[in-house]
Design a protein around this motif. Structure first.
Motif, PDB file in Angstrom:
ATOM      1  N   MET A  93       0.863  -1.172   0.000  1.00  0.00           N
ATOM      2  CA  MET A  93       0.000   0.000   0.000  1.00  0.00           C
ATOM      3  C   MET A  93       0.905   1.229   0.000  1.00  0.00           C
ATOM      4  O   MET A  93       1.717   1.404   0.913  1.00  0.00           O
ATOM      5  N   GLY A  94       0.778   2.064  -1.042  1.00  0.00           N
ATOM      6  CA  GLY A  94       1.744   3.138  -1.187  1.00  0.00           C
ATOM      7  C   GLY A  94       1.156   4.504  -1.454  1.00  0.00           C
ATOM      8  O   GLY A  94      -0.061   4.698  -1.511  1.00  0.00           O
ATOM      9  N   ILE A  95       2.065   5.479  -1.582  1.00  0.00           N
ATOM     10  CA  ILE A  95       1.725   6.862  -1.937  1.00  0.00           C
ATOM     11  C   ILE A  95       2.414   7.150  -3.267  1.00  0.00           C
ATOM     12  O   ILE A  95       3.639   7.027  -3.382  1.00  0.00           O
ATOM     13  N   THR A  96       1.626   7.540  -4.249  1.00  0.00           N
ATOM     14  CA  THR A  96       2.086   7.610  -5.636  1.00  0.00           C
ATOM     15  C   THR A  96       2.061   9.034  -6.165  1.00  0.00           C
ATOM     16  O   THR A  96       1.114   9.779  -5.917  1.00  0.00           O
ATOM     17  N   ILE A  97       3.091   9.400  -6.921  1.00  0.00           N
ATOM     18  CA  ILE A  97       3.100  10.673  -7.641  1.00  0.00           C
ATOM     19  C   ILE A  97       2.651  10.434  -9.072  1.00  0.00           C
ATOM     20  O   ILE A  97       3.176   9.547  -9.763  1.00  0.00           O
ATOM     21  N   SER A  98       1.684  11.233  -9.538  1.00  0.00           N
ATOM     22  CA  SER A  98       1.313  11.248 -10.947  1.00  0.00           C
ATOM     23  C   SER A  98       1.978  12.446 -11.599  1.00  0.00           C
ATOM     24  O   SER A  98       1.654  13.595 -11.286  1.00  0.00           O
ATOM     25  N   ALA A  99       2.909  12.175 -12.493  1.00  0.00           N
ATOM     26  CA  ALA A  99       3.654  13.237 -13.165  1.00  0.00           C
ATOM     27  C   ALA A  99       2.976  13.626 -14.471  1.00  0.00           C
ATOM     28  O   ALA A  99       2.195  12.855 -15.040  1.00  0.00           O
ATOM     29  N   ILE A 100       3.298  14.811 -14.966  1.00  0.00           N
ATOM     30  CA  ILE A 100       2.726  15.316 -16.209  1.00  0.00           C
ATOM     31  C   ILE A 100       3.485  14.794 -17.425  1.00  0.00           C
ATOM     32  O   ILE A 100       3.044  14.924 -18.559  1.00  0.00           O
ATOM     33  N   GLY A 101       4.653  14.193 -17.201  1.00  0.00           N
ATOM     34  CA  GLY A 101       5.449  13.634 -18.288  1.00  0.00           C
ATOM     35  C   GLY A 101       6.321  12.510 -17.763  1.00  0.00           C
ATOM     36  O   GLY A 101       6.328  12.207 -16.562  1.00  0.00           O
ATOM     37  N   PHE A 102       7.080  11.885 -18.645  1.00  0.00           N
ATOM     38  CA  PHE A 102       7.884  10.721 -18.277  1.00  0.00           C
ATOM     39  C   PHE A 102       9.338  11.084 -17.964  1.00  0.00           C
ATOM     40  O   PHE A 102       9.954  10.469 -17.101  1.00  0.00           O
ATOM     41  N   TYR A 103       9.880  12.078 -18.641  1.00  0.00           N
ATOM     42  CA  TYR A 103      11.300  12.384 -18.487  1.00  0.00           C
ATOM     43  C   TYR A 103      11.531  13.495 -17.458  1.00  0.00           C
ATOM     44  O   TYR A 103      11.642  13.217 -16.265  1.00  0.00           O
ATOM     45  N   GLY A 104      11.634  14.720 -17.872  1.00  0.00           N
ATOM     46  CA  GLY A 104      11.902  15.812 -16.927  1.00  0.00           C
ATOM     47  C   GLY A 104      10.951  15.873 -15.747  1.00  0.00           C
ATOM     48  O   GLY A 104      11.383  16.047 -14.596  1.00  0.00           O
ATOM     49  N   PRO A 105       9.630  15.732 -15.976  1.00  0.00           N
ATOM     50  CA  PRO A 105       8.695  15.795 -14.848  1.00  0.00           C
ATOM     51  C   PRO A 105       8.846  14.669 -13.827  1.00  0.00           C
ATOM     52  O   PRO A 105       8.280  14.744 -12.747  1.00  0.00           O
ATOM     53  N   GLN A 106       9.611  13.626 -14.178  1.00  0.00           N
ATOM     54  CA  GLN A 106       9.913  12.574 -13.201  1.00  0.00           C
ATOM     55  C   GLN A 106      11.392  12.601 -12.804  1.00  0.00           C
ATOM     56  O   GLN A 106      11.909  11.629 -12.255  1.00  0.00           O
ATOM     57  N   GLY A 107      12.040  13.739 -13.061  1.00  0.00           N
ATOM     58  CA  GLY A 107      13.433  13.906 -12.643  1.00  0.00           C
ATOM     59  C   GLY A 107      14.457  13.249 -13.539  1.00  0.00           C
ATOM     60  O   GLY A 107      15.633  13.150 -13.166  1.00  0.00           O
ATOM     61  N   ARG A 108      14.055  12.814 -14.735  1.00  0.00           N
ATOM     62  CA  ARG A 108      14.999  12.180 -15.653  1.00  0.00           C
ATOM     63  C   ARG A 108      15.683  13.240 -16.522  1.00  0.00           C
ATOM     64  O   ARG A 108      15.051  14.183 -16.969  1.00  0.00           O
ATOM     65  N   GLU A 109      16.966  13.023 -16.773  1.00  0.00           N
ATOM     66  CA  GLU A 109      17.719  13.897 -17.671  1.00  0.00           C
ATOM     67  C   GLU A 109      18.314  13.047 -18.787  1.00  0.00           C
ATOM     68  O   GLU A 109      19.037  12.094 -18.521  1.00  0.00           O
ATOM     69  N   VAL A 110      17.988  13.389 -20.016  1.00  0.00           N
ATOM     70  CA  VAL A 110      18.591  12.728 -21.173  1.00  0.00           C
ATOM     71  C   VAL A 110      19.550  13.728 -21.819  1.00  0.00           C
ATOM     72  O   VAL A 110      20.758  13.661 -21.633  1.00  0.00           O
ATOM     73  N   ARG A 111      19.014  14.711 -22.558  1.00  0.00           N
ATOM     74  CA  ARG A 111      19.852  15.814 -23.035  1.00  0.00           C
ATOM     75  C   ARG A 111      19.480  17.133 -22.367  1.00  0.00           C
ATOM     76  O   ARG A 111      20.286  18.047 -22.293  1.00  0.00           O
ATOM     77  N   LEU A 112      18.251  17.237 -21.883  1.00  0.00           N
ATOM     78  CA  LEU A 112      17.795  18.474 -21.248  1.00  0.00           C
ATOM     79  C   LEU A 112      17.957  18.396 -19.731  1.00  0.00           C
ATOM     80  O   LEU A 112      17.623  17.386 -19.114  1.00  0.00           O
ATOM     81  N   LYS A 113      18.452  19.443 -19.135  1.00  0.00           N
ATOM     82  CA  LYS A 113      18.580  19.528 -17.690  1.00  0.00           C
ATOM     83  C   LYS A 113      17.220  19.875 -17.072  1.00  0.00           C
ATOM     84  O   LYS A 113      16.424  20.619 -17.657  1.00  0.00           O
ATOM     85  N   ILE A 114      16.956  19.353 -15.880  1.00  0.00           N
ATOM     86  CA  ILE A 114      15.690  19.648 -15.225  1.00  0.00           C
ATOM     87  C   ILE A 114      15.794  20.934 -14.411  1.00  0.00           C
ATOM     88  O   ILE A 114      16.892  21.360 -14.034  1.00  0.00           O
ATOM     89  N   ALA A 115      14.639  21.537 -14.141  1.00  0.00           N
ATOM     90  CA  ALA A 115      14.604  22.841 -13.463  1.00  0.00           C
ATOM     91  C   ALA A 115      14.832  22.741 -11.961  1.00  0.00           C
ATOM     92  O   ALA A 115      15.169  23.736 -11.323  1.00  0.00           O
TER      93      ALA A 115
END
Length: 287
Positions: free
Chosen positions: A192-214
């Motif tokens: 039983m958990g607490i879940t974040i629903s993000a608006i996107g898959f990469y930056g909005p979930q803290g992922r960095e590919v080529r773009l840095k997160i804010a």
């Protein structure tokens, strides 16, 4: 009377996006993001009565061990949940002939099955998480007047301050799933958990590919955050709006996800189809 511009009904009597007619929808609904997964869910059905495909929305209604169930795909993202739940509710609670709200409320039971990324060591890849509470980083619920009536405002304040939530992002909201349904789906073999629903898959979930997160380090702050002894367990993209719209509209809803990546251990698995089939069968038994 609801104007035609506000609730669009197709010429065949079906609701605009889903292309479902009221009689095609069961009271118990198993939801998923992937249209292809609907076929897998329906493969467990004993009978099938209808199948409808429109855009990313794929629907099969049938029976499983005497229970009439609709399997439905909602696509990816919280904006799609706004469409899907609004139209599902209209199918049961709006008279399509008169365009008036029916006097007696009809309750739906909705269980979303998906995949997620774990944020704690105690939810390793392969485990299943039932979203007892969900945190919306998407902002879609903020457009509705009853948002504060279904939200945990103290939790929102504590979270926003602790994780240094980005000022330019949509204000987060926190909503509980239906307690009875969550307990029934969870059983003793899930977390039983607490879940974040993000608006996107990469930056909005803290992922960095080529773009840095804010907001560098936000996932580490999320991981260490505690509220009344509880930690945030996972990221996905739809549980919060589903829980929020269901509560505002008087339905029962919960999300259960299979962990396919653990953001703390930094590992992932794309071989999760067997685990997903097992999870689907458990949900069909318990819904």
């Amino acid at each position: 009377m609801i104007p035609a511009s506000e609730l669009i009904i197709n010429a065949d009597g079906s609701v605009f996006h889903l292309h479902l007619r009221p009689e095609q929808l069961a009271d118990k609904i198993v939801m998923c993001g992937d249209p292809g997964r609907v076929d897998m869910i329906a493969s467990f059905f004993d009978t099938r009565e209808c199948e409808v495909t429109s855009r990313e929305f794929h629907t099969i209604t049938g029976t499983y061990k005497g229970k009439r169930i609709t399997a439905l795909s909602h696509g990816i993202g919280p904006d799609n949940i706004d469409i899907v739940v609004t139209e599902l509710d209209a199918l049961k609670n709006v008279d399509f002939e008169t365009r008036e709200i029916r006097p007696e409320h009809h309750q739906l039971v909705m269980v979303r099955i998906g995949t997620c990324g774990g944020l704690q060591p105690f939810v390793p890849t392969g485990s299943s998480i039932v979203s007892e509470k969900s945190i919306g980083f998407d902002g879609v619920l903020n457009w509705y007047a009853d948002r504060d009536k279904v939200a945990d405002l103290e939790f929102e304040k504590a979270l926003t301050e602790y994780i240094k939530y980005p000022e330019k992002a949509a204000a987060p909201y926190v909503v509980s799933a239906d307690e009875e349904l969550a307990a029934r789906i969870c059983g003793d073999d899930m977390v039983m958990g607490i879940t974040i629903s993000a608006i996107g898959f990469y930056g909005p979930q803290g992922r960095e590919v080529r773009l840095k997160i804010a907001s560098p380090g936000i996932n580490q702050r999320i991981e260490s955050f505690e509220y009344k002894g509880r930690k945030i367990t996972n990221y996905e993209m739809e549980s919060a709006p589903l829980a929020g719209f269901a509560r505002m509209l008087g339905h029962k809803a919960v999300t259960v996800c299979s962990v396919v990546a653990n953001r703390v251990a930094k590992n992932s698995s794309t071989e999760y189809k067997d685990a997903m089939r097992e999870l689907v069968q458990k949900v069909l038994e318990r819904i």
